[in-house]
Design an enzyme around this catalytic site. Structure first.
Site, PDB file in Angstrom:
ATOM      1  N   CYS A   1      88.648  50.275  84.226  1.00 35.91           N
ATOM      2  CA  CYS A   1      89.333  51.539  84.523  1.00 35.91           C
ATOM      3  C   CYS A   1      90.718  51.381  85.140  1.00 35.91           C
ATOM      4  O   CYS A   1      91.705  51.783  84.529  1.00 35.91           O
ATOM      5  CB  CYS A   1      88.454  52.388  85.442  1.00 35.91           C
ATOM      6  SG  CYS A   1      86.957  52.943  84.604  1.00 35.91           S
TER       7      CYS A   1
ATOM      8  N   GLY B   1      92.926  40.663  98.013  1.00 33.46           N
ATOM      9  CA  GLY B   1      92.210  39.726  97.156  1.00 33.46           C
ATOM     10  C   GLY B   1      93.047  39.304  95.979  1.00 33.46           C
ATOM     11  O   GLY B   1      94.283  39.343  96.029  1.00 33.46           O
TER      12      GLY B   1
ATOM     13  N   LYS C   1      83.768  42.984  89.650  1.00 32.35           N
ATOM     14  CA  LYS C   1      83.362  43.282  91.031  1.00 32.35           C
ATOM     15  C   LYS C   1      81.862  43.040  91.142  1.00 32.35           C
ATOM     16  O   LYS C   1      81.194  42.881  90.108  1.00 32.35           O
ATOM     17  CB  LYS C   1      83.742  44.713  91.419  1.00 32.35           C
ATOM     18  CG  LYS C   1      82.983  45.795  90.673  1.00 32.35           C
ATOM     19  CD  LYS C   1      83.336  47.139  91.254  1.00 32.35           C
ATOM     20  CE  LYS C   1      82.540  48.240  90.590  1.00 32.35           C
ATOM     21  NZ  LYS C   1      82.792  49.533  91.155  1.00 32.35           N
TER      22      LYS C   1
ATOM     23  N   GLU D   1      84.766  61.577  85.059  1.00 33.94           N
ATOM     24  CA  GLU D   1      83.676  60.861  85.735  1.00 33.94           C
ATOM     25  C   GLU D   1      84.261  59.967  86.830  1.00 33.94           C
ATOM     26  O   GLU D   1      85.224  59.258  86.600  1.00 33.94           O
ATOM     27  CB  GLU D   1      82.925  60.013  84.699  1.00 33.94           C
ATOM     28  CG  GLU D   1      81.757  59.256  85.270  1.00 33.94           C
ATOM     29  CD  GLU D   1      80.807  60.161  86.045  1.00 33.94           C
ATOM     30  OE1 GLU D   1      80.233  61.076  85.455  1.00 33.94           O
ATOM     31  OE2 GLU D   1      80.654  59.939  87.270  1.00 33.94           O
ATOM     32  N   PHE D   2      83.638  60.015  88.006  1.00 38.34           N
ATOM     33  CA  PHE D   2      84.144  59.210  89.130  1.00 38.34           C
ATOM     34  C   PHE D   2      83.175  58.114  89.548  1.00 38.34           C
ATOM     35  O   PHE D   2      83.328  57.520  90.602  1.00 38.34           O
ATOM     36  CB  PHE D   2      84.445  60.117  90.328  1.00 38.34           C
ATOM     37  CG  PHE D   2      85.543  61.117  90.051  1.00 38.34           C
ATOM     38  CD1 PHE D   2      86.872  60.729  90.039  1.00 38.34           C
ATOM     39  CD2 PHE D   2      85.236  62.435  89.761  1.00 38.34           C
ATOM     40  CE1 PHE D   2      87.879  61.635  89.759  1.00 38.34           C
ATOM     41  CE2 PHE D   2      86.235  63.366  89.479  1.00 38.34           C
ATOM     42  CZ  PHE D   2      87.571  62.961  89.482  1.00 38.34           C
TER      43      PHE D   2
HETATM   44  P1  NAD Z   1      81.892  51.743  77.114  1.00 37.07           P
HETATM   45  O1  NAD Z   1      82.830  50.933  76.304  1.00 37.07           O
HETATM   46  O2  NAD Z   1      80.913  51.076  78.002  1.00 37.07           O
HETATM   47  O3  NAD Z   1      81.066  52.724  76.157  1.00 37.07           O
HETATM   48  C1  NAD Z   1      81.636  53.509  75.175  1.00 37.07           C
HETATM   49  C2  NAD Z   1      80.608  53.757  74.088  1.00 37.07           C
HETATM   50  O4  NAD Z   1      81.135  54.691  73.146  1.00 37.07           O
HETATM   51  C3  NAD Z   1      80.258  52.490  73.287  1.00 37.07           C
HETATM   52  O5  NAD Z   1      78.854  52.289  73.313  1.00 37.07           O
HETATM   53  C4  NAD Z   1      80.749  52.798  71.888  1.00 37.07           C
HETATM   54  O6  NAD Z   1      79.947  52.220  70.861  1.00 37.07           O
HETATM   55  C5  NAD Z   1      80.658  54.307  71.855  1.00 37.07           C
HETATM   56  N1  NAD Z   1      81.450  54.940  70.809  1.00 37.07           N
HETATM   57  C6  NAD Z   1      82.714  54.641  70.391  1.00 37.07           C
HETATM   58  N2  NAD Z   1      83.067  55.452  69.377  1.00 37.07           N
HETATM   59  C7  NAD Z   1      82.020  56.290  69.153  1.00 37.07           C
HETATM   60  C8  NAD Z   1      81.792  57.344  68.235  1.00 37.07           C
HETATM   61  N3  NAD Z   1      82.710  57.698  67.343  1.00 37.07           N
HETATM   62  N4  NAD Z   1      80.600  57.991  68.283  1.00 37.07           N
HETATM   63  C9  NAD Z   1      79.655  57.617  69.161  1.00 37.07           C
HETATM   64  N5  NAD Z   1      79.816  56.616  70.058  1.00 37.07           N
HETATM   65  C10 NAD Z   1      80.987  55.968  70.045  1.00 37.07           C
HETATM   66  O7  NAD Z   1      82.801  52.733  77.955  1.00 37.07           O
HETATM   67  P2  NAD Z   1      82.545  53.278  79.454  1.00 37.07           P
HETATM   68  O8  NAD Z   1      82.854  52.220  80.430  1.00 37.07           O
HETATM   69  O9  NAD Z   1      81.238  53.967  79.496  1.00 37.07           O
HETATM   70  O10 NAD Z   1      83.724  54.351  79.550  1.00 37.07           O
HETATM   71  C11 NAD Z   1      83.710  55.536  78.821  1.00 37.07           C
HETATM   72  C12 NAD Z   1      84.821  56.423  79.312  1.00 37.07           C
HETATM   73  O11 NAD Z   1      84.601  56.781  80.674  1.00 37.07           O
HETATM   74  C13 NAD Z   1      86.206  55.766  79.291  1.00 37.07           C
HETATM   75  O12 NAD Z   1      87.160  56.743  79.015  1.00 37.07           O
HETATM   76  C14 NAD Z   1      86.361  55.271  80.707  1.00 37.07           C
HETATM   77  O13 NAD Z   1      87.718  55.148  81.069  1.00 37.07           O
HETATM   78  C15 NAD Z   1      85.688  56.362  81.488  1.00 37.07           C
HETATM   79  N6  NAD Z   1      85.141  55.956  82.791  1.00 37.07           N
HETATM   80  C16 NAD Z   1      84.521  54.742  82.906  1.00 37.07           C
HETATM   81  C17 NAD Z   1      83.998  54.381  84.146  1.00 37.07           C
HETATM   82  C18 NAD Z   1      83.324  53.038  84.315  1.00 37.07           C
HETATM   83  O14 NAD Z   1      83.123  52.646  85.471  1.00 37.07           O
HETATM   84  N7  NAD Z   1      82.974  52.325  83.269  1.00 37.07           N
HETATM   85  C19 NAD Z   1      84.087  55.242  85.239  1.00 37.07           C
HETATM   86  C20 NAD Z   1      84.692  56.486  85.065  1.00 37.07           C
HETATM   87  C21 NAD Z   1      85.228  56.819  83.827  1.00 37.07           C
END
Ligand code: NAD
Length: 447
Positions: A266, A259, A327, A154-155
């Site tokens: 991430c 900054g 941010k 995901e980007f």
């Molecule tokens: P987050 O912490 O906001 O959400 C993760 C969710 O997964 C939580 O609600 C948690 O309760 C749930 N979870 C954990 N274990 C679980 C299980 N066994 N079954 C069901 N649900 C479960 O995380 P996020 O920011 O959405 O990131 C998710 C992934 O995407 C990460 O690997 C992150 O690096 C990647 N990512 C994040 C972003 C971003 O901007 N946040 C962008 C691109 C990629």
């Protein structure tokens, strides 16, 4: 198409809502009961522009549902997106416990052909690991249920997540079979119809693409922060330098703003995970190690600048802090530079008056127990009687503030700008002492 999303955080919720918006029948599953209960009522646990209306609309239309029942999720979706968190482990590597736990749950409940798509950011080889875990569970159940695995990093950018998801610049998928590619092409067709490429590759390259993208962006930021520090030494203006190089099409203008360094959920963890993974194979990625080093020292030297201004004695001083989220346009404070800065100031005996347009609720939790922190209602209230303002996050509402009003509220009109938002000369003329990053200090006589 029937889609399931496991892990309903920033990525999972946006992904689920956007797929529902294009007509798919989506179930989102999470282990967090409270979160799921709220989502069922249309209450969104995070701040992300346009997300609330998207979720509410699709809930109403019956295309989006929420559950804590993994069996139901595995039963529902032909495609199961794994979007759980992959935080940093103690040693800097990616902690895959949530991904492997989901893989185990899927193996225990899968009954018919499913495509497991890993959207979480995971080290190279994780998809293969997930496949093995599912197979092992199936072996235990003495079942031979067919399934495929794919990587689809995901980007999206927090603060623009819905837009990024609906109108991606590109979609990357890593697949082992043409049949999975076809299904994913169909699912993504509405999102790429204006010409954004859907780039298909092998699974390992897809996993690596995500880390490389984040490492590249983080490198640009650290590079420019280092240039800003050199500008500080030489009396050059980094903002001019940035414009000068950003207009070169080979360089481009994005991700060059100097900054207090990058934070968030991430960049820091992903760059560290890539470093750690490389090191575990005996390779030392020196550029990336420096990227993290520069980033960490950036916030330290900014806090030092503040202390030095008050001759290393900030005990009893009061500071307004503008911006706490890592941010603008998000309430996410994971690894936010504000946490370090507020902690340094308060540990040295100062009191910090905090304001962020969206992250106040999160900030209450982050700074729980810190007796030297106060929470303000708006950006002006926190300025009353302070010895300085520290701007940490460049929210739009901080761009053109009422400087006269600010000056009348502050005890000392001093601004430490961690995002180079203002014009030093203008602020100097208005009677402020303005300390920023990589720009010549404009001294004024009337303070
Ligand atoms: P987050 O912490 O906001 O959400 C993760 C969710 O997964 C939580 O609600 C948690 O309760 C749930 N979870 C954990 N274990 C679980 C299980 N066994 N079954 C069901 N649900 C479960 O995380 P996020 O920011 O959405 O990131 C998710 C992934 O995407 C990460 O690997 C992150 O690096 C990647 N990512 C994040 C972003 C971003 O901007 N946040 C962008 C691109 C990629």
């Amino acid at each position: 198409m029937h889609i399931s999303v496991i892990g309903v955080g920033y990525v999972g919720l946006v992904t689920g809502a956007c797929f529902a918006e294009t007509g798919n029948d989506v179930i989102c599953m999470d282990i967090d009961d409270d979160k799921i209960e709220k989502l069922k009522q249309g209450i969104i646990p995070i701040y992300e522009p346009h997300l609330e209306e998207l979720v509410k609309n699709n809930l109403k239309e019956g295309r989006l549902g929420f559950t804590t029942d993994i069996k139901k999720a595995v039963e529902h979706g032909l495609i199961i997106f794994i979007c759980v968190n992959t935080p940093q482990d103690e040693d800097g590597s990616a902690d895959l416990q949530y991904v492997t736990s989901v893989a185990g749950d899927i193996g225990k409940t899968i009954e018919k052909y499913r495509i497991l798509v890993i959207k979480s950011t995971v080290p190279v080889g994780t998809c293969e690991q997930v496949k093995e875990i599912v197979k092992k569970e199936l072996d235990k159940r003495e079942l031979d249920v067919p399934f495929d695995i794919a990587s689809n990093p995901e980007f999206l950018k927090e603060g623009m997540a819905v837009d990024d998801c609906m109108k991606p610049e590109r979609v990357v998928v890593g697949v082992e079979h043409g049949r999975v590619e076809e299904i994913l092409r169909e699912l993504y067709a509405p999102f790429v119809r204006t010409g954004a490429p859907l780039i298909v590759m092998d699974v390992r390259s897809s996993e690596m693409t995500k880390y490389t993208a984040n490492a590249m962006l983080a490198t640009r930021i650290s590079f420019m922060n280092q240039i800003a520090n050199i500008c500080d030494t030489f009396g050059a203006d980094v903002m001019m330098v940035m414009r000068g190089i950003g207009s070169d099409s080979r360089v481009g203008p994005k991700f060059l703003f100097p900054g207090v360094g990058f934070g968030g959920s991430c960049f820091p963890k992903d760059v560290r995970a890539l470093i750690k993974a490389s090191q575990s194979y005996g390779y030392s990625p020196s550029i990336l190690e420096s990227v993290m080093g520069v980033n960490e020292s950036q916030r330290v030297s900014f806090a030092e600048k503040i202390k030095t201004f008050y001759k290393d004695n900030i005990k009893g001083k009061k500071f307004a802090i503008w911006g706490l989220a890592f941010k603008p346009n998000t309430d996410d404070m994971r690894e936010a530079p504000s946490i370090y800065i507020v902690n340094v100031l308060t540990k040295n005996g100062a009191t910090c008056y905090l304001f962020d347009p969206k992250a106040m609720e999160v900030a209450h939790k982050v700074f729980e127990g810190n007796g030297n922190v106060r929470f303000g209602k708006n950006q002006y209230e926190v300025l009353e009687g302070v010895d300085g303002l520290v701007l940490v996050t460049e929210w739009l509402s901080f761009r053109e503030p009422d400087f006269e009003r600010m000056k009348s509220l502050m005890k000392m009109p001093v601004i430490f700008d961690g995002r180079n938002q203002y014009n030093p000369k203008t602020l100097s003329k208005l009677g402020f002492r303005y300390i920023c990053i990589g720009r010549p200090d404009v001294q004024i006589s009337n303070i």
